[in-house]
Write an enzyme that holds these catalytic residues in place. Structure first.
Site, short mmCIF file in Angstrom:
data_model
loop_
_atom_site.label_atom_id
_atom_site.label_comp_id
_atom_site.label_asym_id
_atom_site.label_seq_id
_atom_site.Cartn_x
_atom_site.Cartn_y
_atom_site.Cartn_z
N HIS A 1 0.85 -1.19 0.00
CA HIS A 1 0.00 0.00 0.00
C HIS A 1 0.89 1.24 0.00
O HIS A 1 1.83 1.34 0.79
CB HIS A 1 -0.91 0.03 1.23
N CYS B 1 -0.62 1.85 -5.18
CA CYS B 1 -1.32 3.07 -5.55
C CYS B 1 -0.32 4.21 -5.75
O CYS B 1 0.64 4.34 -4.99
CB CYS B 1 -2.34 3.44 -4.47
#
Length: 372
Positions: free
Chosen positions: A155, A197
């Site tokens: 992440h 991301c």
């Protein structure tokens, strides 16, 4: 006249073949590297991040299939999904729905696991600043002739990647670590791939030479998951890594596929996010860089025009004192020491109570002092 024409055609064909051989040899040695390494990192814990472990193990499976041995792979997994109590299939990690492909396999060698996967340990692996007690399996023993693949998944956000949901590494720290590697001559060429991301933000600050970078998403975009499995209850992989590994399945050790083909993997119609890449720091044209320059392993060869007989036993050359010519003397292995027989005889001697009267029956050539 016909003879001259034939000679001319023969010379032209010979010259063309020589040029082709030179071009092939030049392409073979163009990368300048002599060994390959891979650093594969999953930075996420907890069951709902199952896909990040599957991402990393899938890349691990691909580089091993293409020839990089475990001794040249540093595998870092922040969680052990194979042994998680929520796993309905213990000792397995699947990357395809319906449990078609178990990427955990039978021979996975995890070098850093659980809470060992930290920003500090990751940077120490890259820069080589590890304690002297660190085993070889946890070291990146690369040199200035090493091509290194670094794959990260987890992440992240704009300019950072989280480790274990408790700390993060910034794009500046990562860029400085790569610069240390370059200054310490720890790589020849480096391929950086990140699936997270806003992944493109992680290579924006790179400034060291010979680095090529790929990311699953641009700044401001999310990197989406793929392959939901109802039996396991989570997504099995991320979209970018899924399609990249689908591409790698068609690669073999002698493949001529280049990096431009990898750049086309997972367009926005498939990934939803927009994959990015950066090549301005890389000295070679990506079109001339083979996929196997990073995902495969160098096969060392020695070219010779001499015929080598592989059936003769090992021989040592000695000079004949009579005519000055070399004489061949054949050597063979000595008989092994019959350890089991000796132990058996010693047991009998102890049973009879008089060891001094026992004699060992050794094979010829093996005395008390051992083999000659």
């Amino acid at each position: 006249m016909k003879i001259l024409t034939l000679l001319g055609l023969f010379s032209a064909c010979f010259l063309a073949n020589s040029i082709n051989i030179e071009n092939s040899a030049g392409q073979f040695f163009s990368s300048g590297h002599t060994n390959n390494w891979a650093v594969l990192v999953c930075t996420s814990r907890f069951w709902f991040n199952y896909r990040h472990v599957a991402n990393t193990l899938s890349v691990y499976r691909s580089v091993k299939r293409l020839g990089i041995p475990d001794s040249h792979i540093v595998l870092m997994l922040a969680d052990d999904m194979a042994c998680n109590h929520r796993n309905p299939k213990p000792a397995t990690v699947f990357s395809h729905k319906n449990m078609e492909l178990n990427v955990y396999g039978d021979d996975v060698e995890v070098d850093y696991r659980g809470y060992e996967v930290t920003v500090e340990n990751f940077l120490r692996v890259l820069t080589g600043r590890l304690p002297p007690s660190t085993p070889r399996s946890k070291r990146l023993l690369s040199d200035d002739r090493s091509n290194i693949l670094i794959y990260l998944t987890g992440h992240g956000g704009n300019g950072f990647l989280k480790f274990q949901d408790s700390e993060e590494i910034s794009n500046v720290e990562l860029a400085d670590a790569f610069e240390q590697m370059w200054q310490k001559r720890r790589y020849n060429e480096l391929l950086f791939i990140i699936d997270t991301c806003q992944g493109a933000s992680m290579y924006e600050r790179f400034y060291s030479p010979n680095i090529m970078a790929l990311a699953s998403s641009q700044v401001g975009e999310d990197s989406l998951s793929h392959q939901p499995d109802l039996a396991i209850g989570v997504h099995l992989m991320d979209r970018y890594t899924f399609y990249m590994l689908e591409f790698l399945e068609d690669i073999h050790p002698a493949s001529k596929t280049n990096m431009n083909d990898l750049f086309k993997v997972c367009p926005k119609s498939q990934c939803v996010s927009t994959p990015g890449h950066r090549t301005d720091l890389f000295l070679r044209d990506p079109g001339s860089v083979l996929i196997t320059d990073f995902f495969g392993s160098v096969r060392k060869v020695e070219l010779t025009m001499d015929a080598i007989n592989l059936t003769d036993p090992i021989k040592q050359m000695e000079e004949d004192p009579v005519n000055g010519e070399e004489q061949k003397e054949v050597y063979s292995y000595a008989d092994q020491l019959p350890v089991s027989e000796i132990i058996h005889q010693m047991s009998l001697c102890r049973f009879h109570g008089d060891i001094s009267k026992c004699e060992m029956q050794l094979p010829p050539g093996l005395g008390a002092e051992g083999p000659p």
